[in-house]
Design a protein around this motif. Sequence first.
Motif, PDB file in Angstrom:
ATOM      1  N   LEU A 199       0.928  -1.006   0.049  1.00 20.63           N
ATOM      2  CA  LEU A 199      -0.043  -0.025  -0.015  1.00 20.63           C
ATOM      3  C   LEU A 199       0.988   1.243  -0.053  1.00 20.63           C
ATOM      4  O   LEU A 199       1.450   1.478   1.037  1.00 20.63           O
ATOM      5  N   ILE A 200       0.895   2.014  -0.862  1.00 19.27           N
ATOM      6  CA  ILE A 200       1.629   3.067  -1.333  1.00 19.27           C
ATOM      7  C   ILE A 200       1.029   4.339  -1.157  1.00 19.27           C
ATOM      8  O   ILE A 200      -0.070   4.346  -1.821  1.00 19.27           O
ATOM      9  N   GLY A 201       1.533   5.395  -0.501  1.00 19.99           N
ATOM     10  CA  GLY A 201       0.940   6.632  -0.344  1.00 19.99           C
ATOM     11  C   GLY A 201      -0.101   6.790   0.786  1.00 19.99           C
ATOM     12  O   GLY A 201      -1.033   7.483   0.513  1.00 19.99           O
ATOM     13  N   LEU A 202      -0.078   6.014   1.778  1.00 19.36           N
ATOM     14  CA  LEU A 202      -0.929   5.860   2.794  1.00 19.36           C
ATOM     15  C   LEU A 202      -0.321   6.347   4.039  1.00 19.36           C
ATOM     16  O   LEU A 202       0.910   6.369   4.366  1.00 19.36           O
ATOM     17  N   ASP A 203      -1.064   6.808   5.058  1.00 18.81           N
ATOM     18  CA  ASP A 203      -0.620   7.248   6.428  1.00 18.81           C
ATOM     19  C   ASP A 203      -0.380   5.922   7.362  1.00 18.81           C
ATOM     20  O   ASP A 203      -1.156   4.937   7.190  1.00 18.81           O
ATOM     21  N   ALA A 204       0.513   6.039   8.116  1.00 14.83           N
ATOM     22  CA  ALA A 204       0.835   4.691   9.183  1.00 14.83           C
ATOM     23  C   ALA A 204      -0.471   4.281   9.837  1.00 14.83           C
ATOM     24  O   ALA A 204      -0.769   3.359  10.257  1.00 14.83           O
ATOM     25  N   ALA A 205      -1.245   5.457  10.346  1.00 16.40           N
ATOM     26  CA  ALA A 205      -2.402   4.983  11.188  1.00 16.40           C
ATOM     27  C   ALA A 205      -3.406   4.344  10.305  1.00 16.40           C
ATOM     28  O   ALA A 205      -3.904   3.329  10.909  1.00 16.40           O
ATOM     29  N   VAL A 206      -3.801   4.714   9.064  1.00 21.23           N
ATOM     30  CA  VAL A 206      -4.797   3.938   8.152  1.00 21.23           C
ATOM     31  C   VAL A 206      -4.176   2.665   8.059  1.00 21.23           C
ATOM     32  O   VAL A 206      -4.866   1.370   8.084  1.00 21.23           O
ATOM     33  N   ALA A 207      -2.705   2.293   7.673  1.00 22.09           N
ATOM     34  CA  ALA A 207      -2.299   1.026   7.539  1.00 22.09           C
ATOM     35  C   ALA A 207      -2.214   0.184   8.803  1.00 22.09           C
ATOM     36  O   ALA A 207      -2.624  -0.960   8.446  1.00 22.09           O
ATOM     37  N   ASN A 208      -2.181   0.626   9.793  1.00 22.56           N
ATOM     38  CA  ASN A 208      -2.135   0.046  10.909  1.00 22.56           C
ATOM     39  C   ASN A 208      -3.733  -0.375  11.550  1.00 22.56           C
ATOM     40  O   ASN A 208      -3.806  -1.579  11.845  1.00 22.56           O
ATOM     41  N   ALA A 209      -4.594   0.597  10.894  1.00 18.95           N
ATOM     42  CA  ALA A 209      -6.047   0.109  11.173  1.00 18.95           C
ATOM     43  C   ALA A 209      -6.423  -1.044  10.281  1.00 18.95           C
ATOM     44  O   ALA A 209      -7.005  -1.987  10.768  1.00 18.95           O
ATOM     45  N   PHE A 210      -6.033  -1.183   9.093  1.00 16.87           N
ATOM     46  CA  PHE A 210      -6.079  -2.600   8.454  1.00 16.87           C
ATOM     47  C   PHE A 210      -5.492  -3.554   9.082  1.00 16.87           C
ATOM     48  O   PHE A 210      -6.120  -4.939   9.122  1.00 16.87           O
ATOM     49  N   ARG A 211      -4.303  -3.565   9.465  1.00 19.30           N
ATOM     50  CA  ARG A 211      -3.683  -4.766  10.357  1.00 19.30           C
ATOM     51  C   ARG A 211      -4.434  -5.185  11.450  1.00 19.30           C
ATOM     52  O   ARG A 211      -4.903  -6.444  11.504  1.00 19.30           O
ATOM     53  N   ARG A 212      -4.896  -4.036  12.348  1.00 25.48           N
ATOM     54  CA  ARG A 212      -5.663  -4.515  13.459  1.00 25.48           C
ATOM     55  C   ARG A 212      -7.088  -5.090  13.150  1.00 25.48           C
ATOM     56  O   ARG A 212      -7.560  -5.911  13.865  1.00 25.48           O
ATOM     57  N   ILE A 213      -7.714  -4.757  12.062  1.00 21.81           N
ATOM     58  CA  ILE A 213      -9.147  -4.993  11.620  1.00 21.81           C
ATOM     59  C   ILE A 213      -8.830  -6.569  11.307  1.00 21.81           C
ATOM     60  O   ILE A 213      -9.682  -7.288  11.361  1.00 21.81           O
ATOM     61  N   LEU A 214      -7.852  -6.889  10.311  1.00 24.67           N
ATOM     62  CA  LEU A 214      -7.615  -8.121   9.811  1.00 24.67           C
ATOM     63  C   LEU A 214      -7.305  -9.184  10.990  1.00 24.67           C
ATOM     64  O   LEU A 214      -7.950 -10.294  11.127  1.00 24.67           O
ATOM     65  N   MET A 215      -6.868  -8.889  12.106  1.00 27.27           N
ATOM     66  CA  MET A 215      -6.533  -9.818  13.467  1.00 27.27           C
ATOM     67  C   MET A 215      -7.660  -9.785  14.290  1.00 27.27           C
ATOM     68  O   MET A 215      -8.008 -10.980  14.823  1.00 27.27           O
ATOM     69  N   ASN A 216      -8.641  -8.736  14.372  1.00 27.78           N
ATOM     70  CA  ASN A 216      -9.483  -8.757  15.444  1.00 27.78           C
ATOM     71  C   ASN A 216     -11.016  -8.527  14.985  1.00 27.78           C
ATOM     72  O   ASN A 216     -11.830  -8.692  16.254  1.00 27.78           O
ATOM     73  N   GLU A 217     -11.364  -8.074  13.881  1.00 26.45           N
ATOM     74  CA  GLU A 217     -12.734  -7.413  13.763  1.00 26.45           C
ATOM     75  C   GLU A 217     -13.475  -8.221  12.440  1.00 26.45           C
ATOM     76  O   GLU A 217     -14.302  -7.465  11.973  1.00 26.45           O
ATOM     77  N   ILE A 218     -12.860  -9.045  11.938  1.00 25.09           N
ATOM     78  CA  ILE A 218     -13.783  -9.898  10.819  1.00 25.09           C
ATOM     79  C   ILE A 218     -14.311 -11.251  11.349  1.00 25.09           C
ATOM     80  O   ILE A 218     -13.486 -11.805  11.682  1.00 25.09           O
ATOM     81  N   PRO A 219     -15.530 -11.130  11.536  1.00 21.18           N
ATOM     82  CA  PRO A 219     -16.273 -12.320  12.165  1.00 21.18           C
ATOM     83  C   PRO A 219     -15.913 -13.534  11.226  1.00 21.18           C
ATOM     84  O   PRO A 219     -15.912 -13.684  10.030  1.00 21.18           O
ATOM     85  N   THR A 220     -15.522 -14.704  12.178  1.00 20.00           N
ATOM     86  CA  THR A 220     -15.560 -16.113  11.442  1.00 20.00           C
ATOM     87  C   THR A 220     -15.781 -16.974  12.281  1.00 20.00           C
ATOM     88  O   THR A 220     -16.642 -16.726  13.354  1.00 20.00           O
ATOM     89  N   LEU A 221     -16.096 -18.325  11.747  1.00 20.88           N
ATOM     90  CA  LEU A 221     -16.719 -19.368  12.561  1.00 20.88           C
ATOM     91  C   LEU A 221     -15.647 -20.097  13.353  1.00 20.88           C
ATOM     92  O   LEU A 221     -14.643 -20.492  12.966  1.00 20.88           O
ATOM     93  N   ALA A 222     -16.207 -20.573  14.655  1.00 21.05           N
ATOM     94  CA  ALA A 222     -15.252 -21.319  15.500  1.00 21.05           C
ATOM     95  C   ALA A 222     -16.303 -22.310  16.379  1.00 21.05           C
ATOM     96  O   ALA A 222     -17.232 -21.905  16.633  1.00 21.05           O
ATOM     97  N   ILE A 223     -15.592 -23.188  16.940  1.00 24.80           N
ATOM     98  CA  ILE A 223     -16.400 -23.990  17.916  1.00 24.80           C
ATOM     99  C   ILE A 223     -16.356 -23.146  19.355  1.00 24.80           C
ATOM    100  O   ILE A 223     -15.082 -22.802  19.689  1.00 24.80           O
ATOM    101  N   GLU A 224     -17.538 -22.850  19.701  1.00 27.10           N
ATOM    102  CA  GLU A 224     -17.582 -22.013  20.926  1.00 27.10           C
ATOM    103  C   GLU A 224     -17.802 -22.889  22.274  1.00 27.10           C
ATOM    104  O   GLU A 224     -17.577 -22.671  23.183  1.00 27.10           O
ATOM    105  N   THR A 225     -19.035 -23.688  22.034  1.00 27.39           N
ATOM    106  CA  THR A 225     -19.654 -24.395  22.978  1.00 27.39           C
ATOM    107  C   THR A 225     -19.538 -25.915  22.844  1.00 27.39           C
ATOM    108  O   THR A 225     -19.728 -26.383  21.710  1.00 27.39           O
ATOM    109  N   VAL A 226     -18.879 -26.737  23.815  1.00 23.18           N
ATOM    110  CA  VAL A 226     -18.868 -28.202  23.712  1.00 23.18           C
ATOM    111  C   VAL A 226     -19.564 -28.856  25.068  1.00 23.18           C
ATOM    112  O   VAL A 226     -19.357 -28.421  26.032  1.00 23.18           O
ATOM    113  N   TYR A 227     -20.497 -29.762  24.451  1.00 20.60           N
ATOM    114  CA  TYR A 227     -21.269 -30.671  25.354  1.00 20.60           C
ATOM    115  C   TYR A 227     -20.710 -31.798  25.524  1.00 20.60           C
ATOM    116  O   TYR A 227     -20.754 -32.837  24.383  1.00 20.60           O
TER     117      TYR A 227
END
Length: 373
Positions: A68-96
Amino acid sequence: MAPLVPSQEELQRRRIIGINAETVTNIPSTDFPGHWPGESHGWALDQFKQNFNVEYHRNDRYEASFSLIGLDAAVANAFRRILMNEIPTLAIETVYVHDNTSVIQDEVLAQRLGLIPLTGSVEGINWMRWEQKIPGDDAPEVELTDFNTVVGQLSIECTQNFDAAKDETDARKLYHNAHVYAKHLSFGPVGRQSEFFVDDGAIRPVHPDILIAKLRPGQRIEMELHCVKGIGADHAKFSPVATASYRLLPDINILSPIIGEDAKKFAKCFPKGVIGLEPVTSQEAAKAGSGYQGHAGELKAVVKDAFNDTVSRECLRHEEFNGKVKLGRVRDHFIFNVESTGQFESDTLFLESVKVLKLKCARWKRGLSDLMA
């Protein structure tokens, strides 16, 4: 009075973060109004469109590298944090746990199951709802439906293999189901899930050979698994990426000629392929003030591919290179590396992060409008 226009050399100098032997210089960004007298640095959409660029270096199914060229560091870091923390995915939550006579405790086994990455129809996963948890003991219970929960089973028992050789020592041949793998998990669609999670789009582990437990004859595991959508900010098992990182593009500037054995030593200070060795041409040797006079045919050091440099500063440790090289990083050139855990393809993940950031901006804009109303 018209604003001053700095030269391209000056603009390039401002883009470079200086990497010195023990310090880093020119760190703060200065492209904002009022910092440089007589210059206009107000943000403009047209100028941003002109300067912004995306370059892909690698685009495999589950691993991508792009700039990504011509971008501010704050925006680039926002993409990185969103990739790790804020895209909903499916996983096993409850085990009986209905039955577990293995040597692994129920809670440990449940935690191992939760960390197994799952995949399936992307359309179906996006169709499912993410039921955001409300903190507190008095939070209302979420009703389980086909819109928010995928149900799975793990039912397996270890038995003796009477056909095994008498001198066999491998437990996997001595017994049936001695090892429990992720491939033994089964997920059955219910309700409208049957429209999405069937055939190649069925919910399944990304890696079927993940070892879950080891059993011996008479031991069995029987569990019911509930999979829900969540985000990495709640638990790492929901993170869609194994790694999501970026680095700044390295900048190597050879200030004065490095020739002969010094050139070979200089090349060894960098990863392979970063510095190349080329013979000094007769034209360079004949040019006054080039520093190559009398060295025609000898090898000189040239920057071949700065992209792969790790900026280790190794060359700055040697006195013979003192004052001959300047290391830096380009402050607005971010080289991203995204490795998906398998639920989404790597390039899709980045597009999803863009969608999340757009939603954040829209909410912020609405909130700002409410304050001004």
